[in-house]
Scaffold this active site. Sequence first.
Site, PDB file in Angstrom:
ATOM      1  CE  LYS A  17     -59.516  98.422  34.301  1.00 11.40           C
ATOM      2  NZ  LYS A  17     -60.062  97.237  34.979  1.00 11.40           N
ATOM      3  CD  GLN A  61     -58.741  93.927  33.924  1.00 10.92           C
ATOM      4  OE1 GLN A  61     -58.690  94.815  34.760  1.00 10.92           O
ATOM      5  NE2 GLN A  61     -59.537  94.005  32.885  1.00 10.92           N
ATOM      6  CG  ASP A  84     -63.092  95.733  39.914  1.00  5.82           C
ATOM      7  OD1 ASP A  84     -63.215  96.573  39.012  1.00  5.82           O
ATOM      8  OD2 ASP A  84     -62.176  94.890  39.958  1.00  5.82           O
TER       9      ASP A  84
HETATM   10  N1  L34 Z   1     -61.711  93.277  37.783  1.00  3.26           N
HETATM   11  N2  L34 Z   1     -62.039  93.035  35.529  1.00  3.26           N
HETATM   12  C1  L34 Z   1     -62.145  93.781  36.633  1.00  3.26           C
HETATM   13  N3  L34 Z   1     -62.649  95.045  36.612  1.00  3.26           N
HETATM   14  C2  L34 Z   1     -63.094  95.579  35.451  1.00  3.26           C
HETATM   15  O1  L34 Z   1     -63.659  96.795  35.435  1.00  3.26           O
HETATM   16  C3  L34 Z   1     -62.974  94.828  34.270  1.00  3.26           C
HETATM   17  N4  L34 Z   1     -63.334  95.325  33.020  1.00  3.26           N
HETATM   18  C4  L34 Z   1     -63.917  94.424  32.035  1.00  3.26           C
HETATM   19  C5  L34 Z   1     -62.989  93.198  31.941  1.00  3.26           C
HETATM   20  N5  L34 Z   1     -62.464  92.764  33.213  1.00  3.26           N
HETATM   21  C6  L34 Z   1     -62.459  93.531  34.341  1.00  3.26           C
HETATM   22  C7  L34 Z   1     -62.632  96.298  32.381  1.00  3.26           C
HETATM   23  O2  L34 Z   1     -61.805  97.002  32.940  1.00  3.26           O
HETATM   24  C8  L34 Z   1     -63.890  95.278  30.794  1.00  3.26           C
HETATM   25  N6  L34 Z   1     -62.999  96.376  31.081  1.00  3.26           N
HETATM   26  C9  L34 Z   1     -62.542  97.316  30.133  1.00  3.26           C
HETATM   27  C10 L34 Z   1     -61.683  98.350  30.479  1.00  3.26           C
HETATM   28  C11 L34 Z   1     -61.229  99.243  29.525  1.00  3.26           C
HETATM   29  C12 L34 Z   1     -61.608  99.132  28.228  1.00  3.26           C
HETATM   30  C13 L34 Z   1     -62.453  98.118  27.880  1.00  3.26           C
HETATM   31  C14 L34 Z   1     -62.922  97.210  28.820  1.00  3.26           C
HETATM   32  C15 L34 Z   1     -61.066 100.082  27.202  1.00  3.26           C
HETATM   33  O3  L34 Z   1     -60.137 100.799  27.461  1.00  3.26           O
HETATM   34  N7  L34 Z   1     -61.628 100.084  25.976  1.00  3.26           N
HETATM   35  C16 L34 Z   1     -61.223 100.891  24.865  1.00  3.26           C
HETATM   36  C17 L34 Z   1     -60.530 100.076  23.792  1.00  3.26           C
HETATM   37  C18 L34 Z   1     -59.379  99.295  24.267  1.00  3.26           C
HETATM   38  C19 L34 Z   1     -58.833  98.392  23.178  1.00  3.26           C
HETATM   39  O4  L34 Z   1     -58.223  98.911  22.243  1.00  3.26           O
HETATM   40  O5  L34 Z   1     -58.993  97.170  23.288  1.00  3.26           O
HETATM   41  C20 L34 Z   1     -62.468 101.485  24.230  1.00  3.26           C
HETATM   42  O6  L34 Z   1     -62.360 102.519  23.586  1.00  3.26           O
HETATM   43  O7  L34 Z   1     -63.534 100.884  24.366  1.00  3.26           O
END
Ligand code: L34
Length: 249
Positions: A17, A61, A84
């Site tokens: 982020k 988060q 959010d």
């Molecule tokens: N307050 N908490 C709050 N807001 C959110 O919107 C979230 N979420 C979820 C968990 N807690 C939160 C996220 O940001 C899930 N989440 C989230 C954000 C980014 C990614 C996955 C989940 C992400 O970047 N995923 C990558 C892989 C990252 C890795 O290597 O672990 C992908 O390609 O899916």
Amino acid sequence: MVIVGDDPASRVYVNNKKKACAECGIYSEEYALPEETTQEELLSLIDTLNKKSDISGILVQLPVPKHIDETTIINAIDPKKDVDAFHPINVGKIMVGNFDFVPCTPAGVMELIKESGIEISGKECVVVGRSNIVGKPQAMLLLHQNGTVTICHSRTKDLKEHTKKADILVVAVGIPNFVTGDMIKEGAVVIDVGINRLENKKLCGDVEFESAEKVAGAITPVPGGVGPMTIAMLMKNTVKAAELNKTHK
Ligand code: L34
């Protein structure tokens, strides 16, 4: 961005982020608080950020450590800075269909569907999972686009009977490889919200990709599917928040 404790997955997401903000030219501050932070200390930081005029959006988060009450924290964020869309005011606005912010993950799913040229109106949409963060708002967004929406969950009897009917299937349960190819209708759009870390450190979704891709008409991968979209939608909400807080001053 506020992160409490050192959950490794949360660390990765918050870093992503932060990077996205820098790429978009959005000013950001990160508050990384230790696991032992008290609820009062966290509330006090939120109060400061609510009042800070150079901050338009606040994100705590999740998950927060067990000794901190998640609802109390969400309720403390100024709804106008709630990028959010977790605050009950914003949740209510989504229900009514007149909203400023859309929760990032369901918004990302909607954007994927739209950009792929997939029509939602009149389609059988099945959401597996009923969390406040994904399942419930996802169902509402699909309903606003005139989908016929079913929400399935852990007490659903004969899950497969429901998933097999879906033209659009969104899976957000947090169980690795939970939905398999035999549960999917030929040609269906399959969107995998799950991000599970296996023991070998590999990431996998809630959908068993190998069997599902053989039947699906379109399918999202993990990683590289809904996750990056969640972050893109956070950027969109943040720009919205900047506009909103400007007009409210
Ligand atoms: N307050 N908490 C709050 N807001 C959110 O919107 C979230 N979420 C979820 C968990 N807690 C939160 C996220 O940001 C899930 N989440 C989230 C954000 C980014 C990614 C996955 C989940 C992400 O970047 N995923 C990558 C892989 C990252 C890795 O290597 O672990 C992908 O390609 O899916």
